[in-house]
Scaffold this active site. Structure first.
Site: not given
Ligand code: URA
Length: 435
Positions: A82, A161, A168, A183, A187
């Site tokens: 990620h 999320d 947000r 968050s 995921k």
């Protein structure tokens, strides 16, 4: 639970119990806690932060708000990567097939570009026929058959999320380390992975502008992952200028294909190789980072990485002719040069400004529902440290009528460059790690 009492406790610097966090997030997801109370809570967290237990409770609640994939019937180590997001960051497109060619299973669920940063899904969708909307069954089938599948977040993965992130985004509460960490990790943990490599970007084009903030985020992300029994490592990489030369969806796919064929820009290759090697180490496929780097380079040099990309893309519906002949990828009708106003050396390029300029051409979106133009974008011709003559091209703008006028975008690009008298040496790309 009374939501205002929890907001008040957080506002005053107190800590919440895991059961309070579960009740608040469950109430928000079901609709019994309204947006205005959740927004106030997020702002309280923004200013007061969360301790480790609170952050883990928030992550777990968001993770369990939807399905958690169980990939245990698919043999082999499952590891993903990620990135916290940057400009010109097309590493997922190259790393995933290289890792798969080396024997790692890569179940990659990616996002779309928002604001100045690009998104893997938009890049993949610029390949004619490529389907990112696979069902979970199709996802498992492609992963089993090819070793990798690349899809978008479904409604059933971490739905809390999805709702919270949208809130947000419009309440100035994105840049909070516990909220970002919960968050991202909710995921990623829903993917059913054994390990995760995190690329935490630092610099003008990143969420985290300073090394201290990036280290804090990386530490929180790793702590959460390990708390859930996963193997996690984080690399801090520089995002002070665009990564590689291409910024914009089809342009970035072309550059990724060049890298898979053994070419492409050096900086992109360095970040790609080190992150992929770390995936191989976490998967147990490589014994050390050096061994991982050797395997990564061999997969590219032998052609296996490119073959793997074609195999995955075809399994997801892509037109193989566009991969064999990148001239078949979408291309913009016009190209304009941004010429250097003076000679010298490139001292700095504001990556965020280049990302926003590409977005103004139509390559990115300001709101989730906006459409992107796959063909448009920017090719950076001069990078930090390069010598430049007056009138030479700094960037090429691939554009079409309908976006912001190209002259205005050229002004934005010019303003992103700093040209000086002295040659500067670009700093290191990998600036730290937590493993
Ligand atoms: N990416 C995410 O998925 N969530 C955040 O909060 C920030 C970046």
């Amino acid at each position: 639970m009374r939501a205002q009492e929890l907001i008040q406790r957080k506002r005053d610097g107190g800590a919440l119990h895991a059961s309070d966090i579960r009740a608040l997030v469950a109430g928000y997801t079901s609709g019994s806690v309204p947006d205005y109370q959740m927004a106030a809570f997020c702002m309280a967290v923004f200013f007061r932060g969360m301790n480790g237990e609170e952050t883990v409770a928030l992550t777990e609640t968001m993770l369990l708000s939807g399905d958690v994939l169980d990939l245990s019937d698919i043999p082999g180590p499952k590891v993903d990567k990620h990135s916290t997001g940057g400009v010109g960051d097309k590493v997922s497109l190259t790393l995933a097939p290289i890792a798969a060619a080396c024997g790692v299973k890569v179940p990659m669920i990616s996002g779309r570009g928002l604001g100045h940063t690009g998104g893997t899904l938009d890049k993949l969708e610029s390949i004619p026929g490529f389907r990112i909307g696979l069902s979970v069954e199709e996802f498992r089938k492609v992963l089993s058959a090819t070793g990798c599948a690349l899809i978008g977040q479904t409604d059933r993965l971490a739905p809390a999320d999805r709702k919270l992130y949208a809130l947000r985004d419009v309440t100035a509460t994105v840049e909070s380390i516990p909220l970002i960490a919960a968050s991202i990790m909710s995921k990623k943990l829903a993917e059913g992975i054994d390990g995760l490599v995190l690329d935490v970007k630092v610099g003008s084009g990143a969420f985290m502008k300073t090394r201290a903030a990036a280290e804090a985020l990386a530490g929180t992300l790793c702590g959460i992952g390990r708390g859930f029994g996963k193997r996690v490592s984080a690399l801090l990489t520089a995002m002070d200028e665009p990564l590689g030369r291409a910024v914009g969806n089809a342009l970035e796919v072309k550059e990724a294909l060049e890298l898979l064929r053994g070419g492409g820009p050096e900086d992109l290759r360095e970040v790609n190789d080190v992150l992929t090697a770390e995936m191989l180490v976490l998967a147990g496929v490589a014994s050390t980072r050096q061994d991982g780097l050797r395997r990564v380079r061999d997969a590219v040099a032998s052609g296996r990485a490119m073959e793997k990309f074609v195999e995955i893309a075809v399994a997801q519906g892509a037109d193989v002719r566009a991969l064999e002949d990148p001239a078949r990828l979408p291309s913009a009708p016009s190209v304009a040069e941004v010429a250097a106003p003076r000679g010298g050396y490139v001292e700095a390029i504001d990556a965020q400004a280049i990302g926003l300029a590409a977005m103004a051409l139509g390559a990115g979106r300001a709101r989730v529902e906006d459409r992107v133009d796959p063909a448009v974008g920017i090719l950076v011709q001069k990078k930090v440290g390069d010598a430049v003559d007056r009138g030479e091209a700094l960037c090429l703008l691939h554009h079409r009528e309908g976006g912001e006028p190209v002259g205005r975008v050229a002004q934005r690009v010019l303003a992103a460059y700093r040209i000086g008298e002295e040659r500067v040496t670009p700093g290191p790309l990998v600036i730290g790690e937590i493993s």
